[in-house]
Design an enzyme around this catalytic site. Structure first.
Site, PDB file in Angstrom:
ATOM      1  N   LYS A  54       0.810  -1.199   0.000  1.00 35.57           N
ATOM      2  CA  LYS A  54       0.000   0.000   0.000  1.00 35.57           C
ATOM      3  C   LYS A  54       0.853   1.264   0.000  1.00 35.57           C
ATOM      4  O   LYS A  54       0.407   2.339  -0.391  1.00 35.57           O
ATOM      5  CB  LYS A  54      -0.892   0.035   1.239  1.00 35.57           C
ATOM      6  CG  LYS A  54      -1.923  -1.056   1.346  1.00 35.57           C
ATOM      7  CD  LYS A  54      -2.698  -0.898   2.672  1.00 35.57           C
ATOM      8  CE  LYS A  54      -3.690  -2.017   2.870  1.00 35.57           C
ATOM      9  NZ  LYS A  54      -4.362  -1.884   4.189  1.00 35.57           N
ATOM     10  N   ILE A 115       9.721   2.402   0.169  1.00 33.30           N
ATOM     11  CA  ILE A 115      10.986   2.362   0.893  1.00 33.30           C
ATOM     12  C   ILE A 115      11.753   1.088   0.568  1.00 33.30           C
ATOM     13  O   ILE A 115      11.183   0.002   0.487  1.00 33.30           O
ATOM     14  CB  ILE A 115      10.757   2.491   2.419  1.00 33.30           C
ATOM     15  CG1 ILE A 115      12.090   2.608   3.167  1.00 33.30           C
ATOM     16  CG2 ILE A 115       9.920   1.344   2.961  1.00 33.30           C
ATOM     17  CD1 ILE A 115      11.942   3.077   4.605  1.00 33.30           C
ATOM     18  N   LEU A 116      13.043   1.237   0.361  1.00 30.68           N
ATOM     19  CA  LEU A 116      13.948   0.111   0.166  1.00 30.68           C
ATOM     20  C   LEU A 116      14.719  -0.055   1.462  1.00 30.68           C
ATOM     21  O   LEU A 116      15.580   0.756   1.793  1.00 30.68           O
ATOM     22  CB  LEU A 116      14.888   0.384  -1.009  1.00 30.68           C
ATOM     23  CG  LEU A 116      15.964  -0.664  -1.312  1.00 30.68           C
ATOM     24  CD1 LEU A 116      15.344  -2.043  -1.498  1.00 30.68           C
ATOM     25  CD2 LEU A 116      16.756  -0.255  -2.541  1.00 30.68           C
ATOM     26  N   ASP A 117      14.384  -1.100   2.203  1.00 36.28           N
ATOM     27  CA  ASP A 117      14.957  -1.321   3.531  1.00 36.28           C
ATOM     28  C   ASP A 117      15.769  -2.618   3.517  1.00 36.28           C
ATOM     29  O   ASP A 117      16.938  -2.621   3.162  1.00 36.28           O
ATOM     30  CB  ASP A 117      13.827  -1.358   4.556  1.00 36.28           C
ATOM     31  CG  ASP A 117      14.292  -1.391   6.000  1.00 36.28           C
ATOM     32  OD1 ASP A 117      15.517  -1.460   6.228  1.00 36.28           O
ATOM     33  OD2 ASP A 117      13.452  -1.349   6.909  1.00 36.28           O
ATOM     34  N   ALA A 119      15.335  -5.002   1.457  1.00 30.03           N
ATOM     35  CA  ALA A 119      15.381  -5.366   0.029  1.00 30.03           C
ATOM     36  C   ALA A 119      14.700  -6.697  -0.249  1.00 30.03           C
ATOM     37  O   ALA A 119      14.605  -7.116  -1.403  1.00 30.03           O
ATOM     38  CB  ALA A 119      16.809  -5.388  -0.523  1.00 30.03           C
ATOM     39  N   THR A 121      11.470  -7.469  -0.018  1.00 31.95           N
ATOM     40  CA  THR A 121      10.239  -7.258  -0.779  1.00 31.95           C
ATOM     41  C   THR A 121      10.531  -6.918  -2.234  1.00 31.95           C
ATOM     42  O   THR A 121       9.981  -7.533  -3.158  1.00 31.95           O
ATOM     43  CB  THR A 121       9.398  -6.136  -0.153  1.00 31.95           C
ATOM     44  OG1 THR A 121       9.029  -6.503   1.173  1.00 31.95           O
ATOM     45  CG2 THR A 121       8.134  -5.886  -0.966  1.00 31.95           C
ATOM     46  N   LYS A 145      16.950   3.088   2.576  1.00 29.00           N
ATOM     47  CA  LYS A 145      17.572   2.938   3.891  1.00 29.00           C
ATOM     48  C   LYS A 145      18.670   1.879   3.771  1.00 29.00           C
ATOM     49  O   LYS A 145      18.466   0.705   4.110  1.00 29.00           O
ATOM     50  CB  LYS A 145      16.537   2.521   4.930  1.00 29.00           C
ATOM     51  CG  LYS A 145      17.032   2.589   6.373  1.00 29.00           C
ATOM     52  CD  LYS A 145      16.128   1.829   7.338  1.00 29.00           C
ATOM     53  CE  LYS A 145      14.734   2.441   7.416  1.00 29.00           C
ATOM     54  NZ  LYS A 145      13.908   1.724   8.443  1.00 29.00           N
TER      55      LYS A 145
END
Length: 210
Positions: A54, A115-117, A119, A121, A145
């Site tokens: 979402k 957001i790329l945290d 990775a 997902t 991030k």
């Protein structure tokens, strides 16, 4: 001494909405240049934007209009993917639901993520989409991030970098709240610590989450 944060649930504002939009215009120019030889056209051959729900809905709505300002025609598709629960850290399990996605075979695809945290997902999303054999697939993230990585991954386009803290706003949430906040802010630890304890209390008492 830093001025007090205008949000009582945040410790500080990392990026205002206006700052994000300025950065997004710079990224849009790069994208327009990079795809200039791809013969993108409305209807016939638009750039297929795959927005990861979402969290990316706000980012996507703004970004496609900015891309339009730079002459990039787009088609917007959505899929659901998540690796967070009620916590502030990824649970490590990725659930991707791409039912109803258009046929992307031979198309140029740009995946938009809030957001790329870790990775986890985005890696799962990209690998899943590659099975449909698009002409190309790249990734654009609103917030990167790097300190949160669990696997190596580099997005082709990044709007802004943040330290390894929990951020909300501009579509980013904590347990489905704070998406409406216009700016990207650092959530106070007391917020998720208190809510986490409340959820544990409700679970122990057999109460349904409100």
């Amino acid at each position: 001494m830093e001025p007090a944060c205008k949000y009582d649930f945040a410790t500080s504002v990392l990026f205002t909405e206006a700052e994000l939009h300025t950065r997004m215009r710079g990224v849009a120019q790069r994208i327009a240049d990079d795809y200039s030889n791809c013969n993108l056209k409305p209807l016939e051959n638009p750039l297929v934007i795959v927005s990861v729900l979402k969290g990316s809905f706000v980012f996507t709505a703004d970004m496609v209009r900015i891309l339009g300002d730079f002459g990039v025609p787009t088609r917007v598709e959505f899929l659901r993917a998540s690796s967070y629960g009620h916590d502030t850290k990824s649970c490590g399990r990725v659930d991707v639901k791409a039912d109803g996605l258009c046929d992307i075979r031979g198309k140029h695809v740009l995946v938009l993520e809030d957001i790329l945290d870790t990775a986890l997902t985005l890696r799962e999303v990209v690998d899943s989409l590659k099975k449909s054999e698009p002409a190309s697939i790249k990734t654009l993230v609103a917030i990167d991030k790097p300190g949160g990585r669990k696997i190596p991954f580099t997005a082709e386009y990044v709007v802004a970098d943040v330290p390894n803290v929990f951020v909300v706003g501009y579509g980013l949430d904590y347990d489905q709240s704070y998406r409406e906040v216009r700016d990207v802010v650092i959530l106070k630890p007391s917020v998720y610590e208190t809510w986490g304890k409340e959820l544990e209390r409700r679970k122990a008492a057999g109460e349904a989450k409100r």
